[in-house]
Design a protein around this motif. Structure first.
Motif, PDB file in Angstrom:
ATOM      1  N   THR A 152      -7.938  27.846 -37.737  1.00  0.00           N
ATOM      2  CA  THR A 152      -7.693  28.326 -36.374  1.00  0.00           C
ATOM      3  C   THR A 152      -7.727  27.175 -35.383  1.00  0.00           C
ATOM      4  N   LEU A 153      -8.728  26.310 -35.519  1.00  0.00           N
ATOM      5  CA  LEU A 153      -8.816  25.138 -34.649  1.00  0.00           C
ATOM      6  C   LEU A 153      -7.621  24.217 -34.856  1.00  0.00           C
ATOM      7  N   LEU A 154      -7.203  24.034 -36.127  1.00  0.00           N
ATOM      8  CA  LEU A 154      -6.048  23.178 -36.416  1.00  0.00           C
ATOM      9  C   LEU A 154      -4.775  23.718 -35.786  1.00  0.00           C
ATOM     10  N   VAL A 155      -4.557  25.025 -35.863  1.00  0.00           N
ATOM     11  CA  VAL A 155      -3.369  25.637 -35.262  1.00  0.00           C
ATOM     12  C   VAL A 155      -3.371  25.447 -33.751  1.00  0.00           C
ATOM     13  N   CYS A 156      -4.542  25.607 -33.130  1.00  0.00           N
ATOM     14  CA  CYS A 156      -4.632  25.426 -31.676  1.00  0.00           C
ATOM     15  C   CYS A 156      -4.337  23.985 -31.269  1.00  0.00           C
ATOM     16  N   VAL A 157      -4.832  23.027 -32.050  1.00  0.00           N
ATOM     17  CA  VAL A 157      -4.574  21.615 -31.752  1.00  0.00           C
ATOM     18  C   VAL A 157      -3.087  21.296 -31.893  1.00  0.00           C
ATOM     19  N   LEU A 158      -2.449  21.770 -32.965  1.00  0.00           N
ATOM     20  CA  LEU A 158      -1.022  21.537 -33.157  1.00  0.00           C
ATOM     21  C   LEU A 158      -0.196  22.219 -32.070  1.00  0.00           C
ATOM     22  N   THR A 159      -0.651  23.382 -31.611  1.00  0.00           N
ATOM     23  CA  THR A 159       0.042  24.065 -30.518  1.00  0.00           C
ATOM     24  C   THR A 159      -0.003  23.235 -29.244  1.00  0.00           C
ATOM     25  N   ALA A 160      -1.174  22.634 -28.983  1.00  0.00           N
ATOM     26  CA  ALA A 160      -1.299  21.782 -27.792  1.00  0.00           C
ATOM     27  C   ALA A 160      -0.381  20.576 -27.880  1.00  0.00           C
ATOM     28  N   LEU A 161      -0.161  20.052 -29.090  1.00  0.00           N
ATOM     29  CA  LEU A 161       0.688  18.875 -29.243  1.00  0.00           C
ATOM     30  C   LEU A 161       2.167  19.224 -29.196  1.00  0.00           C
ATOM     31  N   ILE A 162       2.563  20.329 -29.815  1.00  0.00           N
ATOM     32  CA  ILE A 162       3.984  20.672 -29.918  1.00  0.00           C
ATOM     33  C   ILE A 162       4.449  21.487 -28.715  1.00  0.00           C
ATOM     34  N   PHE A 163       3.610  22.425 -28.246  1.00  0.00           N
ATOM     35  CA  PHE A 163       3.973  23.262 -27.100  1.00  0.00           C
ATOM     36  C   PHE A 163       3.314  22.688 -25.849  1.00  0.00           C
ATOM     37  N   ASN A 164       2.210  23.289 -25.419  1.00  0.00           N
ATOM     38  CA  ASN A 164       1.447  22.700 -24.306  1.00  0.00           C
ATOM     39  C   ASN A 164       0.014  23.204 -24.353  1.00  0.00           C
ATOM     40  N   LEU A 165      -0.819  22.659 -23.496  1.00  0.00           N
ATOM     41  CA  LEU A 165      -2.246  22.954 -23.513  1.00  0.00           C
ATOM     42  C   LEU A 165      -2.530  24.395 -23.101  1.00  0.00           C
ATOM     43  N   GLN A 166      -1.742  24.933 -22.153  1.00  0.00           N
ATOM     44  CA  GLN A 166      -1.987  26.297 -21.689  1.00  0.00           C
ATOM     45  C   GLN A 166      -1.783  27.317 -22.812  1.00  0.00           C
ATOM     46  N   ILE A 167      -0.700  27.149 -23.567  1.00  0.00           N
ATOM     47  CA  ILE A 167      -0.455  28.071 -24.681  1.00  0.00           C
ATOM     48  C   ILE A 167      -1.558  27.929 -25.732  1.00  0.00           C
ATOM     49  N   ALA A 168      -1.969  26.697 -25.993  1.00  0.00           N
ATOM     50  CA  ALA A 168      -3.044  26.470 -26.961  1.00  0.00           C
ATOM     51  C   ALA A 168      -4.338  27.132 -26.501  1.00  0.00           C
ATOM     52  N   ALA A 169      -4.639  27.069 -25.207  1.00  0.00           N
ATOM     53  CA  ALA A 169      -5.857  27.691 -24.684  1.00  0.00           C
ATOM     54  C   ALA A 169      -5.787  29.209 -24.815  1.00  0.00           C
TER      55      ALA A 169
END
Length: 538
Positions: A152-169
């Motif tokens: 779950t943490l890995l998916v959130c980190v990759l989301t922040a890198l590929i998409f943006n921080l708001q979506i990851a949050a």
């Protein structure tokens, strides 16, 4: 959770195997997520290329790299899942060995009185269902929860890198809620019920075993049907509570999966704005929601595992209470012995928990090489005194110090094994010739020499292939093989006829020369030869 601490320490004693097992589980999980995500990207990309080509617009696609990636993830998922199951099940068997060895060591160090507080059916439950509840603690609960949190943490980190921080949050909030709902919230709503139900189920299991053991007596009293019906009512009550627990687990699991699906919808909705601004492509937009749907595999086992954690705690509590005993250290029993003394008992009071004292203010000193006989009627405390001499029973007051000893208990205990294996328990290094000599001493050499497999004769369950007197003499032979300087014999000739007893008794003088012997019996004719005799008053 403190009741699980000693067992978790035992499980974590193999950190290397646990780490490798966790990495294999992680590889299988990441391969599954990669397969879903890459397949979603590939399908979307080929669809878009097809639409462009249909519209007579130029478009290209590399079929080989993503196709190879999909094949790689498919193969790696299958291989890693197979290796993980093989390796982790081997780890669980090793952990089961560790738990059972630790358990039997605790039982061996517990006093005889402590072990007798539970019935055979209760001990059966400790050694089967309670141990089974602990041996899968790592594979069922610890590893899946840790991996779900990590992925779950890995998916959130990759989301922040590929998409943006708001979506990851946003994803972190939704997935964090799903994780807590499937773990801690499930545990909080089921722990009390599961704990009580596990205790009740253990009690019911004990009652069923006792019902089967006493079926003949119940039938004779015309109570078998009524008692069986009462057991069925108890089982139905337990089943209804299990339904309540499973219902709560099911709801938490369903809601956690709903939140995972919601996270996929959120990622698609939030990522669509990035797609409209051309910050990401369409296939990349689809990649994240499909990967999130793959998290359901990691979360699917959590609710059930945490829902049964209360039952695991109940099993651990019983094992800690009933099987964690302590015996006096051997060094403390022999440290203060005077010279040429084998045993000293001073102002000894012998009793079992919750029972009146059997002996009070008993004192005795036995010199090295002395033969002492102790006589007493049934209930006078002979066997309890022998237990105290051997260290199996802690005195309620007073002290008992002795040399290391070999002890023939009043009950004859033979294992379902060969004659050789039963005898070697007394002296594992004994040679075959020595085994035959001790069998001649107890007049069993001819009996087993006529068997097809003399020393390898199978004795049956509890020595069922032997008569009572033969079984007693095998147990006596096992004790006589021991190199211990102190020999304690409680009713050594039970079930042995008078002539045989007299012949064996004469031979014992030579065999036990130089050793200290304490024998206990109802009458003087049942003792070995003695230098003095002590009469216990009732």
């Amino acid at each position: 959770m403190s009741e699980l601490t000693p067992w978790l320490k035992l499980i974590c004693a193999r950190p290397g195997r646990l780490l490798i097992g966790a990495l294999l589980m992680l590889a299988a999980l990441l391969s599954g997520l990669g397969l879903l995500a890459l397949s979603g990207w590939f399908i979307t990309e080929t669809a878009l290329v097809g639409v462009l080509l249909a519209a007579s617009l130029p478009a290209t696609i590399n079929l080989y790299v993503p196709g190879g990636g999909i094949r790689f993830f498919a193969v790696s998922r299958t291989v890693s899942r197979y290796v993980e199951r093989l390796y982790n099940h081997d780890t669980v068997l090793r952990l089961l060995t560790d738990i059972r060895v630790a358990l039997f060591r605790s039982l061996a160090s517990a006093g005889r009185g402590q072990r007798h507080e539970l019935t055979g059916a209760q001990w059966l439950s400790r050694l089967t269902s309670d141990v089974d509840a602990l041996d899968t603690l790592y594979l069922r609960l610890i590893a899946p929860a840790a991996l779900a949190a990590f992925v779950t943490l890995l998916v959130c980190v990759l989301t922040a890198l590929i998409f943006n921080l708001q979506i990851a949050a946003g994803l972190a909030v939704i997935l964090g809620a799903a994780f807590l709902l499937a773990t801690l919230a499930t545990y909080a709503r089921t722990v009390k019920i599961a704990f009580r139900q596990n205790d009740r189920q253990e009690s019911l299991r004990t009652l069923v075993i006792e019902h089967l053991e006493g079926f003949a007596e119940l039938t004779a009293a015309d109570r078998a049907g009524k008692h069986g019906a009462w057991l069925m009512r108890q089982a139905q009550q337990i089943s209804s509570k299990h339904v309540q627990t499973d219902s709560r687990i099911g709801w938490h699991q369903a809601i956690s999966h709903l939140l995972i699906n919601l996270s996929a919808v959120f990622a698609l909705w939030a990522g669509f704005e990035l797609f409209r601004s051309e910050a990401i492509s369409g296939p990349i937009l689809v990649l994240l929601p499909i990967a999130l749907l793959g998290l359901a595999e990691a979360y699917s086992v959590l609710a059930d595992a945490f829902g049964k954690l209360g039952a695991t705690q109940a099993s651990a509590t019983r094992l800690n209470r009933d099987c964690q005993g302590s015996a006096p250290e051997v060094g403390s029993r022999v440290a203060n012995l005077p010279a040429n003394t084998a045993l000293v008992a001073e102002n000894l009071t012998v009793k079992y928990p919750l029972h009146a004292p059997l002996l009070m203010h008993f004192s005795l000193q036995v010199n090295t090489g002395e033969r002492v006989g102790i006589l007493g009627r049934s209930g006078s405390g002979k066997s309890s005194l022998a237990d105290a001499f051997s260290g199996l029973l802690e005195p309620a007051s007073g002290t008992c110090t002795s040399l290391s000893c070999a002890y023939l208990t009043q009950s004859t205990v033979l294992f379902e094994d060969t004659l050789r294996a039963n005898l070697l328990l007394g002296s594992p290094g004994a040679k075959e010739a020595e085994l035959w000599r001790v069998l001649e001493l107890v007049e069993l050499a001819d009996r087993f020499d006529s068997e097809p497999d003399p020393l390898n004769t199978w004795l049956g369950s509890s020595g069922s292939r032997l008569s009572g007197g033969e079984a007693r003499r095998v147990a006596l032979a096992r004790v006589l093989l021991s190199p211990a300087p102190l020999i304690i014999l409680d009713e050594p000739f039970t079930g042995v006829d008078a002539d045989t007893r007299q012949r064996i008794s004469h031979r014992l003088d030579t065999w036990l020369e130089g050793k200290t012997v304490i024998s206990l019996a109802h009458g003087p004719d049942a003792l070995t030869s003695t230098d003095r005799v002590i009469q216990l008053e009732t």
